[in-house]
Design an enzyme around this catalytic site. Structure first.
Site, mmCIF file in Angstrom:
data_model
loop_
_atom_site.group_PDB
_atom_site.id
_atom_site.type_symbol
_atom_site.label_atom_id
_atom_site.label_comp_id
_atom_site.label_asym_id
_atom_site.label_seq_id
_atom_site.Cartn_x
_atom_site.Cartn_y
_atom_site.Cartn_z
ATOM 1 N N CYS A 15 19.753 -37.141 -7.434
ATOM 2 C CA CYS A 15 18.485 -37.593 -8.039
ATOM 3 C C CYS A 15 17.459 -37.914 -6.956
ATOM 4 O O CYS A 15 16.285 -37.557 -7.058
ATOM 5 C CB CYS A 15 18.723 -38.842 -8.895
ATOM 6 S SG CYS A 15 19.960 -38.638 -10.173
ATOM 7 N N ASP A 543 35.958 -36.818 -14.933
ATOM 8 C CA ASP A 543 35.309 -35.906 -13.989
ATOM 9 C C ASP A 543 36.415 -35.006 -13.434
ATOM 10 O O ASP A 543 37.567 -35.425 -13.318
ATOM 11 C CB ASP A 543 34.653 -36.710 -12.865
ATOM 12 C CG ASP A 543 34.039 -35.812 -11.812
ATOM 13 O OD1 ASP A 543 33.252 -34.935 -12.189
ATOM 14 O OD2 ASP A 543 34.383 -35.974 -10.629
#
Length: 856
Positions: A15, A543
């Site tokens: 990000c 994950d």
């Protein structure tokens, strides 16, 4: 113009790169930097070309937002957390709410004279109302209070002063000295001595009053038939010392009553006080010749009730001490001394004197004193005290070791990397302590009831005793004793049978034992709320990389489709470029490159770009290199791109990484990550518990489905960019699932925060661990199952405790109020009521202690 903005939606390094890269080319912006830890963007721009609205619009376009515009003097430790939790003691957090800056501090205080849940509610309610106090949480089991407050409005000393005014004694943790523990030990010994005196004298009074009724001999000098005055006075003489030993019931009880915040002590003080005062009046009447009071004395009720309740309190205190055994065990692991190597000499020093960077020698069989890195020697280390895993772990040079683990067979030298409060053991102790001090939402039931419990019980005692008195006076019921004695019996029984303690202890004792047992098994649960939420989980998202798989991918295929370049040349370009990447798959390529390249000098990279969710681009020797997935190559319109090669690799469970040079397709590298041994077993166990399992990954769908099939996962969330993982979790929540996310990387942290429960693998990054609600110290995925089972066991235990506490009070109070007398003609003796009350708390704590036997 320079400005700072607190951003929303920033969860990982991807990000940060995405925002910084886009703002670099945004017209009017000269510089833009984003701090991942604080989520604050520093931006310099031309205010003639841009407005704050333009910056916000650009951020929204990128998928982020602005929470607040910050003043320049806002420090880097600025934090705004949705739950407004301040996890680290004595740390300060500065944030803005409605444009008003708040500076919050947190402090833990030891609070003396807390006896029941009503005391807890009294402190929480009164301190919580003070201007500047954000949160007040008191734990009945540990007698600790945790306070979050605005230090610009109120100081901790003012909070302490207000607690003391309520009749309690608050002490700062740092002020707890050796003298404090010595005084506490002295008071505990005195308490046991006073109990022994009170139980002995109570038995004598009981024998005097009840012995002759059971046919036991009683000397004429104190017989009610022959010497009624002596009979009354000897009871009075024996009762007074017992009342003195139980003086705290009266000092605390009546003080709380006068302050309109009655507690359990108030009930005992009123009940036994009424019995004593009436008996004292009866004694005066007997001395004056009114002998009808001889059989209407209540001294034995007062003294036996006090003795039994004191006995119950001692048992309760002992049981409560056992609830914190896990913490005591962890603290007991801390080493007192260390051997350091200085100027080729071995020096034994106090553990507190060890500094970061010191070289520490550890001999076979010794506990490793601090966290460190092995710099000489090799050995096997028993890490069972931290991970719960009994098999020793091989340690070589550069491997990490942790304080309190045991060096089994080799002599090693380690460089200290963490000392004191920064060691893993100290962090575990702190985390478990914080969890044990926290409150689960289920505890709010007891909190709400306890606010009204004691006043309602007093009202029931008064109303029921008056009702029976009136019924007796009007001859509407036939009483087995005088109306005065009957109504007094009712009054005392109702007061002493009611037990707010059992309600107050139901939740914190179970949380203490549950979180402590979790720590012993290598499962760190950060709060009571996390523990409660975990038992509601019906969907777990794993994950893939580093969680389902080992996170150590290796190159399996290297296919060159363009004859212009050799394998060695392509591997060199890709290997140099991947050194700048943070993706674990990139590490596999770097390792492959380093195996075939011994040169320490590397070509310079220009114009390096990391495109989140796609790949990387950079210039080496005037050649533009592209390394990434299908999306990158389609977006950049790479010539002669052959997607089918990668598709074939994907069908074999491998991840294809495409390579391009100067906008032309060159080839593909196949990378595969080994699946962890216990992944399949873990997923099978979760399904047996009725929990759905999903896997989230950035891999191609075909690759992900093959891995999913191998481990037994049906729900596959593939081709998800790192910053979009949390959105997938959100979608599942919107479908009605209670979602747990299991991950280990920086890019998992937004998803861990978004999930109802975030579970981090302890070997993962600090950011992932900070974002999680539960941390698994061991890498084994079976601990995910264990954590869910432990939460189920703890919540079941809490519900059992609450059920029995509610059942006891809802049945006990009506029986004490005379409900059985209507049907059977029997009235509950106040002594039996007092004994039942004392044992109710002990039974709740004893039930919670069963969690210590929770097994894998």
């Amino acid at each position: 113009m320079k400005k700072k903005f607190k951003l929303s939606g920033v969860g990982c390094i991807m990000c940060v790169n995405k925002i910084q890269d886009n703002f670099k080319t945004f017209e009017g912006v000269s510089e833009a930097k984003v701090d991942l830890a604080t989520k604050v963007m520093d931006i310099s721009y031309d205010e003639n070309l841009l407005t704050v609205k333009d910056i916000e619009d650009k951020l929204i376009e990128l998928g982020y937002g602005i929470e607040n515009e910050l003043e320049e003097d806002v420090k880097k430790n600025y934090k705004l957390e949705e739950k407004r939790e301040i996890k680290t003691e004595n740390k300060t957090s500065i944030f803005k709410e409605n444009n008003i800056s708040k500076k919050l501090s947190q402090k833990v205080l030891k609070i003396e004279n807390i006896h029941c849940q009503a005391c807890v509610s009294n402190i929480e309610r009164n301190i919580g109302k003070l201007d500047g106090v954000e949160e007040a949480i008191v734990n009945l089991t540990t007698n600790n209070g945790r306070f979050i407050y605005d230090e610009d409005k109120i100081k901790i000393d003012e909070i302490i002063e207000n607690i003391n005014k309520l009749g309690y004694k608050a002490i700062k943790e740092e002020e707890i000295t050796e003298e404090f523990f010595e005084e506490k030990e002295y008071l505990e010994k005195r308490e046991i001595l006073e109990f022994k005196i009170s139980i002995l004298l109570a038995l004598i009074v009981f024998y005097i009053t009840m012995g002759h009724m059971m046919g036991l001999p009683l000397p004429k000098i104190i017989s009610p038939e022959y010497n009624p005055v002596n009979y009354a006075i000897i009871q009075l003489i024996l009762t007074v010392p017992i009342l003195i030993t139980g003086r705290s019931f009266y000092t605390v009880g009546f003080t709380s009553l006068f302050r309109r915040s009655p507690n359990m002590d108030s009930l005992i003080a009123l009940g036994t006080g009424a019995a004593f005062v009436y008996s004292l009046y009866g004694t005066v009447e007997i001395v004056n010749g009114n002998l009808e009071y001889v059989h209407n004395l209540y001294y034995e009720s007062a003294v036996v009730i006090i003795a039994l309740i004191r006995f119950g309190k001692l048992l309760e205190k002992r049981s409560k001490g056992k609830t914190s055994e896990a913490i005591k065990k962890l603290m007991g692991l801390q080493v007192k001394t260390a051997i350091i190597v200085k100027n080729n000499q071995l020096i034994t020093i106090d553990i507190k004197e060890v500094q970061k960077g010191d070289i520490v020698l550890v001999k076979p069989g010794e506990s490793i004193p601090v966290d460190g890195k092995v710099i000489e020697g090799n050995t096997y280390v028993d890490e069972s005290m931290l991970t719960g895993e009994s098999i020793a772990v091989k340690k070589n040079i550069n491997d990490k070791v942790f304080g309190a683990t045991i060096n089994k067979n080799g002599v090693i030298k380690i460089e200290a990397t963490a000392i004191g409060k920064d060691t893993v053991l100290s962090k575990i102790i702190k985390l478990v302590e914080d969890a044990q001090e926290s409150k689960a939402p289920i505890a709010k039931i007891a909190d709400e009831i306890s606010r009204y419990f004691v006043p309602v019980v007093i009202m029931i005692a008064v109303v029921s005793s008056l009702t029976w008195y009136i019924l007796g006076s009007m001859n509407l019921v036939q009483l087995t004793m005088s109306k005065e004695i009957f109504s007094l019996t009712i009054f005392i029984s109702v007061l002493v049978i009611a037990c707010p303690c059992s309600l107050g202890l139901a939740t914190p004792t179970a949380i203490m034992v549950g979180t402590g047992r979790g720590a012993e098994l290598g499962i760190l649960i950060k709060s009571g709320e996390s523990l409660e939420k975990a038992h509601k989980i019906n969907m777990i998202v794993f994950d893939k990389t580093g969680t389902i798989t080992e996170g150590k991918p290796a190159v399996t295929d290297f296919i060159i489709e363009n004859s212009k370049y050799s394998k060695e040349e392509v591997l060199k370009y890709v290997g140099i470029l991947e050194k700048y990447s943070e993706h674990p798959l990139g590490e596999a390529i770097v390792k492959e490159f380093e195996k075939n390249n011994s040169s320490e000098t590397l070509e310079k990279i220009n114009n390096f770009i990391n495109i989140s969710g796609e790949g990387i681009i950079g210039e080496i020797n005037l050649k533009r290199i592209y390394v990434g997935n299908k999306k990158l190559f389609l977006n950049k319109r790479i010539k002669n791109f052959k997607n089918e090669i990668g598709d074939k690799l994907a069908l074999e469970g491998k991840t294809p990484i495409y390579i391009g040079i100067d906008e032309e397709f060159i080839g593909v590298i196949g990378v595969k990550d080994k699946i962890k041994e216990d992944s399949k077993e873990c997923i099978k166990k979760l399904k047996e518990l009725g929990i759905k399992v999903a896997m989230i990954t950035g891999d191609k769908k075909e690759t992900a489905e093959i891995i999913g099939k191998e481990v037994g996962i049906d729900i596959i969330l593939a081709e998800v960019s790192p910053e979009d993982k949390y959105l997938e979790v959100k979608k599942l929540q919107e479908k009605g699932y209670n979602v747990a996310m299991v991950g280990d990387g920086i890019n998992d942290s937004p998803a861990l925060s978004q999930a109802d429960i975030g579970i981090a693998i302890g070997t993962g990054t600090d950011i992932a661990i900070e974002s999680a609600d539960i941390v698994l110290i061991k890498e084994s995925l079976n601990n995910v199952v264990l954590a869910i089972k432990l939460s189920h066991a703890t919540i079941k235990n809490i519900k059992e405790n609450l059920f029995w506490a509610f059942l006891y009070n809802t049945l006990g109070i009506p029986i004490a109020a005379g409900a059985l007398y209507i049907f059977t003609g029997h009235l509950l003796n106040p002594m039996i009521a007092g004994g039942a009350m004392a044992m109710s708390s002990v039974s709740v704590v004893t039930n919670a202690l069963r969690l210590r036997k929770f097994e894998r």
